[in-house]
Design a protein around this motif. Structure first.
Motif, PDB file in Angstrom:
ATOM      1  N   LEU A   1      -3.606   1.353   7.258  1.00  0.00           N
ATOM      2  CA  LEU A   1      -3.546   0.714   5.677  1.00  0.00           C
ATOM      3  C   LEU A   1      -1.587   1.453   5.507  1.00  0.00           C
ATOM      4  CD1 LEU A   1      -6.190   2.882   3.927  1.00  0.00           C
ATOM      5  CD2 LEU A   1      -5.866   0.179   4.141  1.00  0.00           C
ATOM      6  N   LEU A   2      -1.503   2.066   6.596  1.00  0.00           N
ATOM      7  CA  LEU A   2       0.275   2.947   6.351  1.00  0.00           C
ATOM      8  C   LEU A   2       0.943   1.834   6.766  1.00  0.00           C
ATOM      9  CD1 LEU A   2       0.999   6.233   7.186  1.00  0.00           C
ATOM     10  CD2 LEU A   2       0.527   5.353   4.232  1.00  0.00           C
ATOM     11  N   LEU A   3       0.387   0.558   7.537  1.00  0.00           N
ATOM     12  CA  LEU A   3       1.612  -0.635   8.107  1.00  0.00           C
ATOM     13  C   LEU A   3       1.705  -1.161   7.084  1.00  0.00           C
ATOM     14  CD1 LEU A   3       0.113  -0.554  11.968  1.00  0.00           C
ATOM     15  CD2 LEU A   3       2.049   0.175  10.894  1.00  0.00           C
ATOM     16  N   LEU A   4       0.261  -1.789   6.366  1.00  0.00           N
ATOM     17  CA  LEU A   4       0.150  -2.741   5.392  1.00  0.00           C
ATOM     18  C   LEU A   4       1.504  -2.678   4.097  1.00  0.00           C
ATOM     19  CD1 LEU A   4      -3.341  -3.190   5.314  1.00  0.00           C
ATOM     20  CD2 LEU A   4      -1.973  -4.757   6.285  1.00  0.00           C
ATOM     21  N   SER A   5       1.533  -1.535   4.340  1.00  0.00           N
ATOM     22  CA  SER A   5       2.891  -1.222   3.048  1.00  0.00           C
ATOM     23  C   SER A   5       5.107  -1.389   3.882  1.00  0.00           C
ATOM     24  CB  SER A   5       3.426   0.430   2.363  1.00  0.00           C
ATOM     25  OG  SER A   5       3.900   0.779   1.617  1.00  0.00           O
ATOM     26  N   ASP A   6       5.217  -1.855   2.924  1.00  0.00           N
ATOM     27  CA  ASP A   6       6.710  -2.397   3.288  1.00  0.00           C
ATOM     28  C   ASP A   6       7.874  -1.201   2.734  1.00  0.00           C
ATOM     29  OD1 ASP A   6       5.997  -4.923   4.629  1.00  0.00           O
ATOM     30  OD2 ASP A   6       5.511  -5.969   2.782  1.00  0.00           O
ATOM     31  N   ALA A   7       6.965  -0.867   1.613  1.00  0.00           N
ATOM     32  CA  ALA A   7       7.737   1.002   1.175  1.00  0.00           C
ATOM     33  C   ALA A   7       8.536   1.553   2.353  1.00  0.00           C
ATOM     34  CB  ALA A   7       7.666   0.566  -0.314  1.00  0.00           C
ATOM     35  N   LEU A   8       7.717   1.907   3.102  1.00  0.00           N
ATOM     36  CA  LEU A   8       7.669   2.941   3.529  1.00  0.00           C
ATOM     37  C   LEU A   8       8.099   2.693   4.723  1.00  0.00           C
ATOM     38  CD1 LEU A   8       3.889   4.924   3.663  1.00  0.00           C
ATOM     39  CD2 LEU A   8       6.496   5.116   2.562  1.00  0.00           C
ATOM     40  N   THR A   9       9.039   3.410   5.487  1.00  0.00           N
ATOM     41  CA  THR A   9       9.687   3.638   7.211  1.00  0.00           C
ATOM     42  C   THR A   9       8.876   3.917   7.901  1.00  0.00           C
ATOM     43  OG1 THR A   9      10.962   5.465   6.460  1.00  0.00           O
ATOM     44  CG2 THR A   9      12.119   3.558   5.772  1.00  0.00           C
TER      45      THR A   9
END
Length: 248
Positions: free
Chosen positions: A37-45
């Motif tokens: 799920l976190l990999l789908l977020s582009d806002a996170l490094t």
């Protein structure tokens, strides 16, 4: 050895195996799902994703796990206390059981320091056999419980109370004078006499006989009990409180 006894450990280990396997699988699935799920977020490094994963996964796994372990620890401690209490106190009256009471009295007599004088009382409920015959054993047990409660409310804080027979109590009064022992014995007798006891709606009177010895130097339990019991048998009148002094 029975089949049931042989298979019990195997069933226990099977339960442990499946719990460990499913628990580990659940933790892995949680970690993989969170990372996906976190990999789908582009806002996170990448660093932000790793920080979130490193924080949420231990919380999600460790919090319920340690809460469960803590609860189990509380339950184990409670069970140990119940086992200790059941091995120390009489279940019916809440007094020390005979073996523990005898041991504690003997240990106090053997110790090198502390008060050496005191008194020992033997208390015998009257009419208990009659109560059992007329109303049943349950009401006889209730009479014993009420008498034990009256004894506890009449003695001092550091006095020891034990159930030393089916219908007999012992009270060890460290440091008590003859006058104090007499006052405590009378107080117990008066308190018992004031108990409201009405089995099956029929009011009955509870009474006790008290015999005791006063000593200058603490004796072994058997010596004190034998002398106190002899006086108890002499006190046939319920109003009597037989108390004697032992010079040792």
């Amino acid at each position: 050895m029975s089949t049931e006894t042989e298979t019990a450990p195997a069933k226990a280990w099977k339960h442990v195996f499946w719990l460990s396997l499913l628990g580990t699988a659940g933790c892995v699935a949680l970690s993989l799902g969170l990372n996906y799920l976190l990999l789908l977020s582009d806002a996170l490094t990448p660093f932000g994703r790793s920080v979130i994963t490193a924080t949420l996964v231990p919380i999600a796994i460790g919090l319920p796990l340690f809460a469960l372990l803590g609860w189990r620890e509380v339950e184990i401690r409670r069970c140990r206390q119940e086992l200790t209490r059941s091995g120390t106190y009489d279940r019916l009256t809440g007094c020390l059981n005979g073996a523990v009471f005898t041991s504690m009295v003997d240990r106090r007599a053997a110790r090198p320091a502390g008060p050496r004088s005191g008194a020992f009382l033997v208390i015998h409920p009257e009419h208990l056999a009659s109560i059992n015959l007329r109303f049943g054993l349950g009401w006889g047990d209730e009479a014993l419980r009420l008498i034990a409660s009256a004894i506890r409310s009449s003695v001092r804080k550091d006095d020891l109370i034990g159930r030393i027979g089916n219908s007999m109590f012992g009270v060890f009064l460290p440091g008590a004078t003859k006058q104090e022992a007499k006052e405590i014995g009378e107080r117990v007798r008066e308190t018992v006499g004031q108990i409201y006891f009405a089995p099956k709606g029929d009011k009955d009177v509870l009474a006790i006989r008290v015999g005791g010895v006063v000593f200058e130097h603490e004796l072994a339990f058997e010596d004190m009990f034998r002398s106190a019991e002899e006086l108890l048998l002499e006190a046939q009148d319920e109003a009597d409180l037989a108390l004697s002094h032992i010079s040792n």
